[in-house]
Enzyme design. Structure first.
Site, short mmCIF file in Angstrom:
data_model
loop_
_atom_site.label_atom_id
_atom_site.label_comp_id
_atom_site.label_asym_id
_atom_site.label_seq_id
_atom_site.Cartn_x
_atom_site.Cartn_y
_atom_site.Cartn_z
N LYS A 105 1.33 -1.32 0.31
CA LYS A 105 0.06 -0.43 -0.26
C LYS A 105 0.87 1.30 0.45
O LYS A 105 2.17 1.62 0.76
CB LYS A 105 -1.15 0.13 1.39
CG LYS A 105 -1.91 0.96 1.06
CD LYS A 105 -2.77 0.59 0.25
CE LYS A 105 -4.78 0.72 0.58
NZ LYS A 105 -5.19 -0.64 -0.37
N1 GLU Z 1 -7.09 0.03 -3.29
C1 GLU Z 1 -7.33 -1.49 -3.01
C2 GLU Z 1 -8.08 -2.41 -2.10
O1 GLU Z 1 -7.83 -1.88 -1.29
C3 GLU Z 1 -7.25 -2.28 -4.89
C4 GLU Z 1 -6.42 -2.90 -4.70
C5 GLU Z 1 -5.82 -3.12 -5.85
O2 GLU Z 1 -6.31 -3.16 -6.71
O3 GLU Z 1 -4.93 -2.65 -6.07
O4 GLU Z 1 -8.04 -3.90 -2.62
#
Ligand code: GLU
Length: 415
Positions: A105
């Site tokens: 993240k």
């Molecule tokens: N931000 C989204 C999540 O928390 C998507 C992450 C992604 O598609 O890599 O799942």
């Protein structure tokens, strides 16, 4: 008040599931810590000519199952602690739905509501450059998260491509379709929340028709979840965003609200329904609550006031472990974040596969594959929860941790 650590909350969830499944001590040690956290600070020239410094992070929590995957968020409250927790949740989410990914993240501390498009572009391009050494289609693949969009991903993809000297569509997901974005990606997280809700209702022999729903957060996840539920006959009786809450016992017109957000960004501009303070909608009497905003929204001080029988977590980490216990005692079903909002990363995986192969799928194929994966995982989690007499959250963690543990069994510990 004691400072709340979200990473600590993520660790406690793992510990609880680890105990139930007799996970070995050495694996638990590995699962408690992020593999890598990068902090970057960089200057950006603002529209008024001044220079401002921004701080951002990228955490790659665990890459045992494959390249790390996870969104990038732009928010004034981003912290290293939060990014680590969110990267941990991505690890367990990807393992739970069996994607060949680890978890990551990123985030930049900034307030997108007060930044021009030009400033956002500069921040994105510079942040991408700063985290470039640990990015790549086989290393770490960002995607949208809170207050980032397909446009942000297009800038990231372009910056990475310019720096490497070749166009690389597989380095991010959630891109615009013309750049190799997948059909169905934008709606995927909300669609996934809907599918999980439908499966829960099915298991309990309940109908979605007329069921009363509250949605906290009306970004990409909350709005599409509300949209798909309303299409199946659910009544969306309360919605909120950072500016206000809006209620209507007869059901709100979701498409109308989405059109308003498209134009004015915040729900305070919406003229129908009754305005209430934004947190009020959490405590209304209804069947289902979909928290689709930020972490730590349902905690020990307000869990008792929640009057629904089901919660489907569109956001990451909306419910603290203390609130979990209170709600469990009250018999509330909680479909946990790592399952409920996994539709986004599932379709991100499809997007990455399409970009790597250069072969693009029709929307029908994307949606069918998403549907199959989610129904299969929901059933798996449901069965374990019944068999082991644990909550859906603990069951989901047991499946996820077990998948990562299996990989360590064969890969071993290097060197
Ligand atoms: N931000 C989204 C999540 O928390 C998507 C992450 C992604 O598609 O890599 O799942």
């Amino acid at each position: 008040m004691k400072k709340f650590s979200i990473a600590e909350m993520a660790r406690r969830q793992v510990e609880k599931a680890a105990k139930m499944m007799n996970l070995s001590d050495h694996l638990l040690k590995i699962f408690m810590c992020p593999k890598r956290v990068l902090r970057v600070t960089f200057p950006v020239q603002m529209d008024d000519g001044t220079i401002q410094c921004f701080t951002g992070y990228r955490c790659q929590y665990n890459d045992a199952r494959g390249p790390t995957k996870g969104g990038v968020r732009y928010h004034p409250d981003v912290t290293e602690d939060e990014v680590i927790a969110l990267a941990a949740w991505m690890t367990w989410k990807c393992a739970l739905v069996d994607l060949p990914y680890g978890g990551a993240k990123g985030g930049v501390i900034c307030d997108p509501m007060r930044l021009s498009e030009r400033e956002l572009e500069k921040i994105t391009r510079r942040y991408t450059t700063e985290i470039m050494p640990i990015l790549g289609p086989q290393i770490d693949i960002p995607a949208p998260d809170v207050f980032t969009t397909s446009k942000t991903m297009a800038w990231m993809m372009d910056t990475f491509s310019m720096m490497t000297g070749h166009t690389e569509p597989a380095v991010v997901t959630g891109k615009p379709e013309v750049l190799g974005g997948s059909k169905g990606r934008k709606e995927a997280t909300g669609r996934g929340v809907f599918i999980n809700t439908r499966e829960l209702y099915r298991k309990l022999g309940k109908s979605l028709k007329g069921t009363k729903v509250l949605v906290q957060g009306f970004g990409n996840v909350g709005s599409y979840a509300a949209y798909f539920l309303a299409k199946e006959g659910a009544k969306i009786i309360g919605v909120s965003d950072s500016s206000t809450g809006i209620i209507d016992e007869n059901g709100l017109d979701v498409e109308d609200m989405m059109a308003c957000i498209e134009k004015y960004k915040l729900l305070e501009a919406y003229e129908k329904g009754t305005k209430v303070p934004r947190d009020e909608i959490l405590y209304k009497e209804a069947d289902l609550l979909i928290p689709a905003a930020l972490e730590n929204q349902i905690h020990e001080d307000n869990a008792d006031r929640i009057k629904v029988w089901a919660i489907v977590e569109g956001a990451n980490g909306p419910t603290t472990p203390e609130a979990d216990e209170i709600l469990e005692r009250k018999g509330v079903y909680i479909v946990p974040d790592i399952l409920a909002n996994s539709g986004g990363v599932i379709v991100s995986h499809f997007e990455w596969v399409q970009a790597l192969s250069g072969l693009y799928w029709e929307e029908k194929e994307v949606n069918e594959r998403l549907e199959n994966k989610l129904v299969k995982t929901f059933n798996e989690v449901w069965e374990i929860s019944k068999k082991m007499n644990v909550s859906l959250r603990i069951a989901a963690y047991m499946v996820a941790l077990n998948r990562v543990a299996e990989v360590y069994k064969y890969r071993g510990i290097f060197p």
